[in-house]
Design a protein around this motif. Structure first.
Motif, PDB file in Angstrom:
ATOM      1  N   ASN A   1       0.868  -1.374  -0.029  1.00 32.31           N
ATOM      2  CA  ASN A   1       0.080   0.288   0.139  1.00 32.31           C
ATOM      3  C   ASN A   1       0.629   1.871  -0.123  1.00 32.31           C
ATOM      4  N   ILE A   2       2.071   1.227   0.482  1.00 33.13           N
ATOM      5  CA  ILE A   2       3.353   2.754  -0.107  1.00 33.13           C
ATOM      6  C   ILE A   2       3.678   2.314  -1.492  1.00 33.13           C
ATOM      7  N   PRO A   3       4.025   3.264  -1.819  1.00 34.66           N
ATOM      8  CA  PRO A   3       3.906   2.584  -3.493  1.00 34.66           C
ATOM      9  C   PRO A   3       6.358   1.943  -3.428  1.00 34.66           C
ATOM     10  N   GLU A   4       6.470   2.861  -2.560  1.00 36.71           N
ATOM     11  CA  GLU A   4       8.059   2.527  -2.423  1.00 36.71           C
ATOM     12  C   GLU A   4       8.141   1.382  -2.053  1.00 36.71           C
ATOM     13  N   THR A   5       7.736   0.892  -1.271  1.00 42.14           N
ATOM     14  CA  THR A   5       7.644  -0.128  -0.538  1.00 42.14           C
ATOM     15  C   THR A   5       7.770  -1.504  -2.147  1.00 42.14           C
ATOM     16  N   TYR A   6       7.286  -1.364  -3.019  1.00 39.33           N
ATOM     17  CA  TYR A   6       7.622  -2.019  -4.034  1.00 39.33           C
ATOM     18  C   TYR A   6       8.798  -2.028  -5.079  1.00 39.33           C
ATOM     19  N   VAL A   7       9.392  -0.528  -4.880  1.00 40.21           N
ATOM     20  CA  VAL A   7      10.814  -0.300  -5.430  1.00 40.21           C
ATOM     21  C   VAL A   7      11.558  -1.166  -4.792  1.00 40.21           C
ATOM     22  N   HIS A   8      11.870  -1.276  -3.066  1.00 39.20           N
ATOM     23  CA  HIS A   8      12.323  -2.031  -2.076  1.00 39.20           C
ATOM     24  C   HIS A   8      12.626  -4.046  -2.728  1.00 39.20           C
ATOM     25  N   ARG A   9      11.033  -3.899  -2.560  1.00 41.05           N
ATOM     26  CA  ARG A   9      10.775  -5.522  -2.744  1.00 41.05           C
ATOM     27  C   ARG A   9      11.424  -5.904  -3.848  1.00 41.05           C
ATOM     28  N   ILE A  10      11.183  -5.411  -4.628  1.00 36.65           N
ATOM     29  CA  ILE A  10      11.604  -5.821  -6.068  1.00 36.65           C
ATOM     30  C   ILE A  10      13.440  -5.046  -6.349  1.00 36.65           C
ATOM     31  N   GLY A  11      13.699  -4.551  -5.583  1.00 33.02           N
ATOM     32  CA  GLY A  11      14.949  -4.832  -5.877  1.00 33.02           C
ATOM     33  C   GLY A  11      15.978  -5.569  -5.215  1.00 33.02           C
ATOM     34  N   ARG A  12      15.262  -6.245  -4.121  1.00 31.96           N
ATOM     35  CA  ARG A  12      16.038  -7.833  -3.935  1.00 31.96           C
ATOM     36  C   ARG A  12      16.895  -8.784  -5.269  1.00 31.96           C
ATOM     37  N   THR A  13      15.825  -8.068  -6.171  1.00 29.25           N
ATOM     38  CA  THR A  13      16.332  -8.964  -7.442  1.00 29.25           C
ATOM     39  C   THR A  13      17.415  -7.899  -8.273  1.00 29.25           C
ATOM     40  N   GLY A  14      18.222  -8.348  -9.343  1.00 28.02           N
ATOM     41  CA  GLY A  14      18.376  -8.139 -10.019  1.00 28.02           C
ATOM     42  C   GLY A  14      19.781  -7.120  -9.739  1.00 28.02           C
ATOM     43  N   ARG A  15      20.468  -7.359  -8.928  1.00 32.65           N
ATOM     44  CA  ARG A  15      21.088  -7.040  -8.447  1.00 32.65           C
ATOM     45  C   ARG A  15      22.744  -6.598  -8.884  1.00 32.65           C
ATOM     46  N   ALA A  16      23.752  -6.113  -8.320  1.00 34.87           N
ATOM     47  CA  ALA A  16      24.593  -5.353  -8.907  1.00 34.87           C
ATOM     48  C   ALA A  16      24.918  -6.283 -10.729  1.00 34.87           C
ATOM     49  N   GLY A  17      23.617  -6.087 -11.132  1.00 38.68           N
ATOM     50  CA  GLY A  17      23.958  -6.354 -12.832  1.00 38.68           C
ATOM     51  C   GLY A  17      23.177  -6.982 -13.399  1.00 38.68           C
ATOM     52  N   ALA A  18      23.318  -7.975 -12.245  1.00 41.89           N
ATOM     53  CA  ALA A  18      22.006  -9.127 -12.917  1.00 41.89           C
ATOM     54  C   ALA A  18      20.727  -9.066 -12.949  1.00 41.89           C
ATOM     55  N   LYS A  19      20.577  -9.866 -13.643  1.00 42.03           N
ATOM     56  CA  LYS A  19      19.155  -9.910 -14.569  1.00 42.03           C
ATOM     57  C   LYS A  19      18.259 -10.608 -12.985  1.00 42.03           C
ATOM     58  N   GLY A  20      16.899  -9.754 -13.683  1.00 43.13           N
ATOM     59  CA  GLY A  20      15.559 -10.343 -12.203  1.00 43.13           C
ATOM     60  C   GLY A  20      14.494 -10.489 -12.822  1.00 43.13           C
ATOM     61  N   ILE A  21      13.502 -10.623 -12.276  1.00 42.32           N
ATOM     62  CA  ILE A  21      12.516 -11.161 -12.319  1.00 42.32           C
ATOM     63  C   ILE A  21      10.907 -10.870 -10.959  1.00 42.32           C
ATOM     64  N   ALA A  22      10.463  -9.866 -11.269  1.00 40.05           N
ATOM     65  CA  ALA A  22       9.172  -9.674 -10.355  1.00 40.05           C
ATOM     66  C   ALA A  22       7.837  -9.357 -11.096  1.00 40.05           C
ATOM     67  N   LEU A  23       7.388 -10.873 -10.687  1.00 37.87           N
ATOM     68  CA  LEU A  23       5.471 -10.901 -10.563  1.00 37.87           C
ATOM     69  C   LEU A  23       4.866 -10.313  -9.269  1.00 37.87           C
ATOM     70  N   SER A  24       3.277  -9.839  -9.589  1.00 44.12           N
ATOM     71  CA  SER A  24       2.737  -8.925  -8.733  1.00 44.12           C
ATOM     72  C   SER A  24       1.549  -9.387  -8.837  1.00 44.12           C
ATOM     73  N   PHE A  25       0.490  -9.805  -7.755  1.00 44.65           N
ATOM     74  CA  PHE A  25      -0.718 -10.140  -7.750  1.00 44.65           C
ATOM     75  C   PHE A  25      -1.589  -9.115  -7.560  1.00 44.65           C
ATOM     76  N   CYS A  26      -2.521  -8.381  -8.548  1.00 43.46           N
ATOM     77  CA  CYS A  26      -3.207  -7.797  -7.894  1.00 43.46           C
ATOM     78  C   CYS A  26      -5.436  -8.328  -8.178  1.00 43.46           C
TER      79      CYS A  26
END
Length: 380
Positions: free
Chosen positions: A324-349
């Motif tokens: 419910n806080i938009p910045e939290t979304y950025v913080h969450r998905i930032g756990r993947t794709g670190r240091a230039g690696a590829k990551g996948i973020a899926l969201s159920f709405c």
């Protein structure tokens, strides 16, 4: 700005150079001058912003520039209170790194392990004590620790401290501190309960706030699934049926929700554990260890408990619930794709979360692509 411009002493500048630090982060450039002026500080900053260095560096300098007389060497001058052993250890590592060329001694104490090595370190004398609330109160009650001559007090991750039920312990500790002291208060969020606590600790504080990150890494492939709330478990199991997903970090909004998701996954034969504020430090540590070693395939976490989770090569983050806080979304998905690696973020709405999704789109200045072709789509 450079660290040299912050009027830091040579031993600390040398250590920062050896650590490869050149420019301070926003929280560091804002907080360090106030702390060096011995002002109380109210800091709003998330983990990952360089917050620990923002208080460790000036504390080391203040203590180094005001050495104690020989007869005073046994007293604790700074207390840093933090909610978990993981954070306490990280802070201890920071003091070791930045203070390697100073005379400042520190030690870390936390529960779940034998106390003798910790009491031995205290007996030898420390300037800086980094502690979790339970073990600190235990050793105070046993007579190993006195805080009556404390000069600096730091409350770190205050919102997480409250989330984990430590507020009563914190209040007990506050009563043992001298009224005349410098206090530093850090929290990632500032709800009313946190502001009330801050008001009891701080005197005319300087306020420092780091604007939350508002952009997502281009290396993260984001997508959203529109789904009825009742079908989220089925959709999660459908996605995890892809065995190429070695590990996934799943986010829920509540502790109860995290436990319910784990129950569903385990029933379906998916190895999973929950990590949240109601879990003991040992349980959280073991859950993280199992996830990092891939003994556990899915880690289900609440936002506050997930702070500090840094897992190499994590490919998937799944938002079981939209934050419910938009910045939290950025913080969450930032756990993947670190240091230039590829990551996948899926969201159920689900239908009730569409407003949250709209806020996220506004923050990150783009729309997340929608996956229409899935068995539980409610797009009609």
């Amino acid at each position: 700005m450079t660290f040299q411009e912050l009027d830091l002493i040579e031993p600390i500048l040398r250590a920062l150079t050896e650590e490869g630090y050149t420019k301070p982060t926003p929280i560091q450039s804002k907080a360090i001058p106030f702390i060096l002026q011995q002002k109380d500080l109210l800091g709003c900053a998330q983990t990952g912003t360089g917050k620990t260095a923002a208080f460790a560096i000036p504390i080391l300098q203040l203590l180094q520039e005001k050495p104690l007389e020989k007869w005073e060497k046994s007293r604790i001058r700074t207390l840093i209170l933090t909610p978990t052993r993981e954070l306490a250890i990280q802070i201890g590592d920071s003091f070791s790194a930045y203070g390697r060329h100073t005379d400042i001694r520190h030690t870390v104490i936390f529960g779940g392990v034998g106390q003798k090595p910790q009491t031995d370190a205290l007996h030898k004398g420390v300037d800086v004590l980094i502690a979790t609330p339970g073990r600190l109160l235990d050793l105070i009650n046993q007579g190993f620790i006195k805080l009556n001559q404390l000069e600096i007090f730091v409350l770190d991750e205050a919102d997480r401290m409250l989330d984990m039920g430590f507020v009563h312990d914190v209040k007990k500790i506050l009563k043992l501190l001298p009224a005349k002291r410098q206090s530093l208060f850090f929290s990632a969020t500032m709800p009313p309960a946190i502001m009330t606590l801050a008001d009891t600790i701080l005197t005319r504080p300087a306020k420092v706030e780091v604007t939350p990150v508002s952009s997502t890494a281009d290396t993260i492939n984001q997508s959203v699934f529109f789904v009825d709330k009742s079908d989220k478990n089925s959709l999660l199991l459908h996605i995890l049926s892809d065995q190429s997903i070695a590990t996934a970090l799943v986010f829920t909004r509540t502790k109860h929700g995290a436990d319910k998701v784990v129950k569903v996954l385990r029933k379906a034969g998916v190895t999973s554990e929950a990590i949240h504020g109601n879990k003991s430090q040992n349980a959280r540590q073991n859950a993280l260890k199992n996830f990092k070693s891939q003994a556990t395939r899915v880690l289900v976490a609440t936002d506050i408990a997930a702070r500090g989770i840094d897992v190499d090569d994590l490919t998937h983050v799944i938002n079981y619930e939209i934050p419910n806080i938009p910045e939290t979304y950025v913080h969450r998905i930032g756990r993947t794709g670190r240091a230039g690696a590829k990551g996948i973020a899926l969201s159920f709405c689900d239908v009730e979360e569409k407003g949250y999704l709209k806020d996220i789109h506004k923050l990150i200045a783009k729309n997340i692509p929608v996956v229409k072709d899935h068995p539980y789509s409610n797009m009609r």
